[in-house]
Design an enzyme around this catalytic site. Structure first.
Site, PDB file in Angstrom:
ATOM      1  N   ILE A 158     -21.114 -10.963   5.500  1.00  0.00           N
ATOM      2  CA  ILE A 158     -20.178 -10.087   4.793  1.00  0.00           C
ATOM      3  C   ILE A 158     -18.834 -10.187   5.510  1.00  0.00           C
ATOM      4  O   ILE A 158     -18.749 -10.624   6.654  1.00  0.00           O
ATOM      5  CB  ILE A 158     -20.663  -8.619   4.725  1.00  0.00           C
ATOM      6  CG1 ILE A 158     -20.942  -8.060   6.120  1.00  0.00           C
ATOM      7  CG2 ILE A 158     -21.881  -8.503   3.840  1.00  0.00           C
ATOM      8  CD1 ILE A 158     -21.392  -6.593   6.110  1.00  0.00           C
ATOM      9  N   ASP A 159     -17.766  -9.786   4.828  1.00  0.00           N
ATOM     10  CA  ASP A 159     -16.424  -9.913   5.365  1.00  0.00           C
ATOM     11  C   ASP A 159     -16.229  -9.046   6.604  1.00  0.00           C
ATOM     12  O   ASP A 159     -16.921  -8.046   6.803  1.00  0.00           O
ATOM     13  CB  ASP A 159     -15.383  -9.512   4.317  1.00  0.00           C
ATOM     14  CG  ASP A 159     -15.363 -10.437   3.119  1.00  0.00           C
ATOM     15  OD1 ASP A 159     -15.730 -11.611   3.282  1.00  0.00           O
ATOM     16  OD2 ASP A 159     -14.983  -9.971   2.028  1.00  0.00           O
ATOM     17  N   LYS A 160     -15.242  -9.425   7.393  1.00  0.00           N
ATOM     18  CA  LYS A 160     -14.907  -8.678   8.618  1.00  0.00           C
ATOM     19  C   LYS A 160     -14.717  -7.189   8.336  1.00  0.00           C
ATOM     20  O   LYS A 160     -15.260  -6.339   9.055  1.00  0.00           O
ATOM     21  CB  LYS A 160     -13.630  -9.264   9.236  1.00  0.00           C
ATOM     22  CG  LYS A 160     -13.044  -8.443  10.371  1.00  0.00           C
ATOM     23  CD  LYS A 160     -11.693  -8.995  10.807  1.00  0.00           C
ATOM     24  CE  LYS A 160     -11.053  -8.085  11.848  1.00  0.00           C
ATOM     25  NZ  LYS A 160      -9.706  -8.569  12.256  1.00  0.00           N
ATOM     26  N   THR A 162     -15.656  -5.436   5.753  1.00  0.00           N
ATOM     27  CA  THR A 162     -16.727  -4.812   4.987  1.00  0.00           C
ATOM     28  C   THR A 162     -17.808  -4.382   5.968  1.00  0.00           C
ATOM     29  O   THR A 162     -18.155  -5.132   6.873  1.00  0.00           O
ATOM     30  CB  THR A 162     -17.318  -5.795   3.959  1.00  0.00           C
ATOM     31  OG1 THR A 162     -16.283  -6.187   3.055  1.00  0.00           O
ATOM     32  CG2 THR A 162     -18.456  -5.157   3.172  1.00  0.00           C
ATOM     33  N   ARG A 262     -14.686  -8.023  -4.459  1.00  0.00           N
ATOM     34  CA  ARG A 262     -13.244  -7.818  -4.350  1.00  0.00           C
ATOM     35  C   ARG A 262     -12.504  -8.547  -5.474  1.00  0.00           C
ATOM     36  O   ARG A 262     -11.590  -7.992  -6.098  1.00  0.00           O
ATOM     37  CB  ARG A 262     -12.762  -8.290  -2.980  1.00  0.00           C
ATOM     38  CG  ARG A 262     -13.416  -7.544  -1.825  1.00  0.00           C
ATOM     39  CD  ARG A 262     -13.187  -8.214  -0.481  1.00  0.00           C
ATOM     40  NE  ARG A 262     -11.786  -8.186  -0.090  1.00  0.00           N
ATOM     41  CZ  ARG A 262     -11.304  -8.802   0.978  1.00  0.00           C
ATOM     42  NH1 ARG A 262     -12.108  -9.536   1.736  1.00  0.00           N
ATOM     43  NH2 ARG A 262     -10.018  -8.718   1.274  1.00  0.00           N
TER      44      ARG A 262
END
EC number: 5.4.99.-
Length: 355
Positions: A158-160, A162, A262
């Site tokens: 998952i994104d930084k 998130t 997103r």
């Protein structure tokens, strides 16, 4: 491949110069003739076409082991390599004593609740302080686990910015079996997201290919499902709570593409609150009063990231065959953000809310 374009240090031509491979790709059989600089630009995440052209001019772009200029037209089955004058960064993962929120652990796997702001894996300027550095420390006494072995470790990412649940495999068998579940879309993942705007419906489905934005290589775009651009992606959403100008939604992934939620939410006109890359740090809905603007700025300070949390994760245990389901609480910053909006809504006449 994350650093290949950052290290394009171009030197004078030198026959004695040693070159190191930073990128390699074999052209598809059905590829139409296309300039090599454009072909590489579409496939290198962190580069510009101008830098690729300079690399080609310096003799660093090779096709079938021979340097080519940027106007070379690629052909089916060409082997394209980017050969630079310095080796890539040492990506050896070092164990670092960083706290982990471990939700579950056994001899095959562990499930962690990632904090917002923590990078998942070293790369692209973040070589320390990542989740996998912390995992390496936690498992440093487990001789069968090597954080540098791609056969174990992270199954998905998952994104930084998130927060939420991730599963890490301790054994090659566990990673293979868990990876197949993600590939076959048999896992269950749901996210909570605060997005701009209100919805007429209570639930919906977003379908659109996810591909890199040619104007911003760090952002993803949504393309028509039949466009053959990007990868197919489907997101289901359900309304959890309405706050007038923003809405808390549950998003369930049918696929798992980069920035899927997103990009999809931006595509339907509901960017995530606080998502700078997709326009969510603008005041997109609401009043023009200075009081309201101050309230929004305070909200951005409380949760200075995209308001997105990987709340649930479900999969079949790779050894026992038992269904495993996990749920995580919202992190403090996102909960405080929702509390502020709840207080605002209850202190405001709902008739004033206008889209």
């Amino acid at each position: 491949m994350a650093e290949e374009a950052q290290d394009m240090t171009l030197l004078e031509d030198d026959e004695e110069q040693q070159l190191y491979e930073h990128f390699r790709i074999v052209v598809d059989k059905g590829q139409e003739p296309l300039r090599v600089d454009k072909y590489m630009f579409e496939r290198l995440k962190h580069s510009s076409r101008n830098r690729i052209q300079k690399a080609a001019d310096a003799g660093f772009v090779h096709v079938n082991d021979q340097p080519v200029k940027s106007n070379y037209k690629v052909r089916p089955l060409d082997v394209i390599t980017l050969m630079l004058d310095a080796p890539q960064h040492d990506h050896t993962i070092e164990a670092e004593d960083i706290p982990l929120d471990i939700v579950y652990e056994d001899s095959d796997l562990m499930v962690v609740n990632k904090a917002p702001g923590m990078v998942v894996h070293p790369g692209a300027g973040n070589f320390h302080g990542t989740l996998i550095n912390a995992v390496a420390w936690h498992l440093k006494d487990l001789t069968s686990f090597d954080a540098n072995d791609p056969a174990v470790g992270l199954v998905h990412r998952i994104d930084k910015d998130t927060s939420g649940l991730l599963v890490i495999a301790k054994t090659p068998v566990a990673k293979t079996k868990l990876g197949l579940q993600f590939f076959n879309k048999t896992t269950h993942r749901s996210y909570n997201a605060l997005v701009w705007g209100n919805f007429n419906e209570e639930e919906g489905r977003i379908e659109g290919n996810i591909g890199r934005d040619p104007r911003d290589r760090l952002r993803m775009n949504v393309f028509p499902p039949d466009s053959e651009i990007g990868k197919s992606a489907v997101t289901h959403y359900r309304i959890l709570e309405r706050f007038g100008y923003v809405t808390l939604v549950e998003c369930i992934l049918e696929t798992g593409r980069t920035h899927q939620i997103r990009a999809h939410m931006k595509h339907i006109g509901h960017p995530l609150f606080g998502d700078e890359r997709y326009g969510g740090t603008e005041i997109l809905r609401g009043q023009r009063s200075s009081t309201y603007k101050a309230f929004i700025q305070n909200c951005f300070k409380v949760c200075n990231r995209q308001a997105l949390h990987a709340k649930t994760l479900g999969f079949v245990h790779p050894t026992t065959g038992r269904q495993m389901d996990f749920t995580s609480d919202l992190p403090n910053d996102m909960q405080q953000l929702l509390d502020k909006w709840s207080t605002y809504v209850h202190g405001t006449n709902n008739d004033t809310f206008e889209e």
